[in-house]
Design an enzyme around this catalytic site. Structure first.
Site, PDB file in Angstrom:
ATOM      1  N   SER A   1      -4.643 -16.259  -8.941  1.00  0.00           N
ATOM      2  CA  SER A   1      -5.769 -15.338  -9.073  1.00  0.00           C
ATOM      3  C   SER A   1      -5.987 -14.884 -10.510  1.00  0.00           C
ATOM      4  CB  SER A   1      -5.581 -14.123  -8.152  1.00  0.00           C
ATOM      5  OG  SER A   1      -4.389 -13.423  -8.482  1.00  0.00           O
TER       6      SER A   1
ATOM      7  N   VAL B   1       3.235 -14.311  -6.109  1.00  0.00           N
ATOM      8  CA  VAL B   1       4.519 -13.703  -6.459  1.00  0.00           C
ATOM      9  C   VAL B   1       4.360 -12.228  -6.803  1.00  0.00           C
ATOM     10  CG1 VAL B   1       6.428 -13.745  -8.118  1.00  0.00           C
ATOM     11  CG2 VAL B   1       5.451 -15.891  -7.277  1.00  0.00           C
TER      12      VAL B   1
ATOM     13  N   LYS C   1       6.658  -1.915 -15.203  1.00  0.00           N
ATOM     14  CA  LYS C   1       5.759  -1.189 -14.300  1.00  0.00           C
ATOM     15  C   LYS C   1       5.760  -1.800 -12.908  1.00  0.00           C
ATOM     16  CE  LYS C   1       2.414  -4.406 -14.234  1.00  0.00           C
ATOM     17  NZ  LYS C   1       1.660  -4.986 -13.110  1.00  0.00           N
TER      18      LYS C   1
ATOM     19  N   ASP D   1      -1.421   0.062 -17.260  1.00  0.00           N
ATOM     20  CA  ASP D   1      -1.022  -0.960 -16.287  1.00  0.00           C
ATOM     21  C   ASP D   1      -0.250  -0.334 -15.134  1.00  0.00           C
ATOM     22  OD1 ASP D   1      -0.834  -3.458 -15.216  1.00  0.00           O
ATOM     23  OD2 ASP D   1       0.417  -4.302 -16.792  1.00  0.00           O
TER      24      ASP D   1
ATOM     25  N   ARG E   1       0.135  -6.544  -5.689  1.00  0.00           N
ATOM     26  CA  ARG E   1       1.134  -7.215  -4.853  1.00  0.00           C
ATOM     27  C   ARG E   1       2.436  -6.424  -4.802  1.00  0.00           C
ATOM     28  NH1 ARG E   1      -1.295 -11.592  -7.639  1.00  0.00           N
ATOM     29  NH2 ARG E   1       0.382 -11.752  -9.149  1.00  0.00           N
ATOM     30  N   ASN E   2       2.843  -5.854  -5.947  1.00  0.00           N
ATOM     31  CA  ASN E   2       4.095  -5.101  -5.974  1.00  0.00           C
ATOM     32  C   ASN E   2       3.989  -3.827  -5.144  1.00  0.00           C
ATOM     33  OD1 ASN E   2       5.980  -6.521  -8.017  1.00  0.00           O
ATOM     34  ND2 ASN E   2       3.985  -6.531  -9.015  1.00  0.00           N
TER      35      ASN E   2
END
Length: 352
Positions: free
Chosen positions: A12, A277, A189, A242, A253-254
């Site tokens: 992405s 990921v 982060k 960020d 995602r995290n």
């Protein structure tokens, strides 16, 4: 720099950066998957990762790595940290002399614990190494929302040239010669975003999230400066900016992994369901190791790692953090050194 850009990696963010560069220069996106390459060329889409979002009409894709790289004046690496070195080793033989190599990856290499630009310096030492980093959510940028980023590179002349390659009317690019701080900001982060997601999964409110983000930023700054980054970098786009985006956005995602951990699921199960990921899952252990080596306290990161490893639940980790002794904020450097020295002496006596 008016010539061709090659972006390696059709995920992405790699696709989005290729879309941005295509506004300014001829750009090719290297994809491993022939179906993705065909979709970019024929329909200006990436249905696997960015379904429903249109890409710049001049962007082209290929599965031929040699052709993509050999004609490029700028090479952008948009692959996960675990594959970064091996992919760059495939890329390196085809690089033209002195072509800059820019990393989009926000992680550390397991084993060596190197940043991505350090890997670039090892594998392609004759090429300027930099990182494009900041609060950049791919789908928001493709929707047309304004965003900002940082081109981190030691050579200011090259950084300014690259700034023009990626900037558009709605994507503003700053430069920063603190490559260490910028890369560590983007890396650290992700671990704090896992913690932010955990408290959301536990059903906590905005007060708790604010505490995690604020104290997490303090952790990032402590380790980042101990490793050679500048303090002001961690209060800028590559640090706080960020961090805020990654901790709060449902696109993160995290944060998603953290939220699932907060609901009682195991990390391996959550990661196994994902098509992309979440770097923080693989970075947390490395961060804890580095914190120990540099004598830096990182309680949030330590508890996140314990949850990922299955040593604690998210609820237990939250209680451990809340049970810590409260100290002055901000704590002076002298006071912190004194406290760490007392802890070191205590451990030394205990091991006799």
């Amino acid at each position: 720099m008016s010539n061709r850009v090659a972006v390696i990696g059709g995920g992405s963010w790699g696709t989005t950066v290729a879309h941005l560069a295509a506004h300014n220069v001829p750009t090719v996106l290297w994809c491993r998957d022939p179906k993705t390459s065909a979709a970019v060329n024929e329909h200006h889409t990436n249905p696997r990762y960015l379904d429903g979002y249109k890409l710049h009409s001049s962007l082209r894709a290929t599965t031929n790595l040699k052709k993509a790289v050999a004609e490029a004046e700028v090479v952008v690496m948009g692959v996960p940290s675990a594959a970064f070195r091996s992919m760059l080793q495939e890329v390196a033989p085809h690089l033209r002399p002195w072509v800059p190599v820019v990393s989009l990856t926000k992680g550390l290499e397991r084993g060596t614990r190197l940043r991505m630009t350090e890997i670039i310096n090892q594998v392609a030492p004759a090429h300027p190494a930099g990182a494009l980093t900041g609060p950049n959510l791919a789908k928001e940028i493709l929707t047309g929302h304004a965003a900002t980023s940082v081109m981190a590179m030691a050579d200011d002349t090259v950084a300014i040239a690259l700034q023009k390659v990626f900037a558009t009317d709605l994507f503003r690019v700053y430069t920063n010669d603190d490559v260490i701080g910028c890369e560590l900001g983007g890396t650290l982060k992700n671990v704090i975003a896992l913690a932010s997601g955990m408290v959301d999964g536990l059903g906590a409110g905005d007060n708790t999230r604010a505490a995690v983000i604020t104290r997490g930023l303090a952790e990032m700054g402590r380790l980042g400066t101990a490793m050679g980054g500048r303090a002001d970098t961690f209060t800028g786009l590559a640090g706080m900016g960020d961090l805020l985006a990654t901790c709060m956005s449902p696109q993160s995602r995290n944060r998603h992994v953290g939220e699932q951990l907060g609901r009682g699921r195991r990390a391996r199960e959550v990661v196994g369901e994902m098509d992309q990921v979440a770097e923080g899952v693989f970075t947390a252990g490395v961060v804890v190791e580095l914190a120990g080596e540099h004598g830096v306290e990182m309680p949030i990161s330590t508890e996140v790692h314990s949850v990922i490893e299955g040593a604690r639940t998210a609820a237990e980790a939250s209680m451990v953090l809340m049970g810590r002794q409260a100290r002055p904020e901000p704590e002076s450097a002298g006071s912190r050194r004194s406290r760490l020295h007392r802890a070191w002496r205590f451990l030394k006596r205990s091991n006799r």
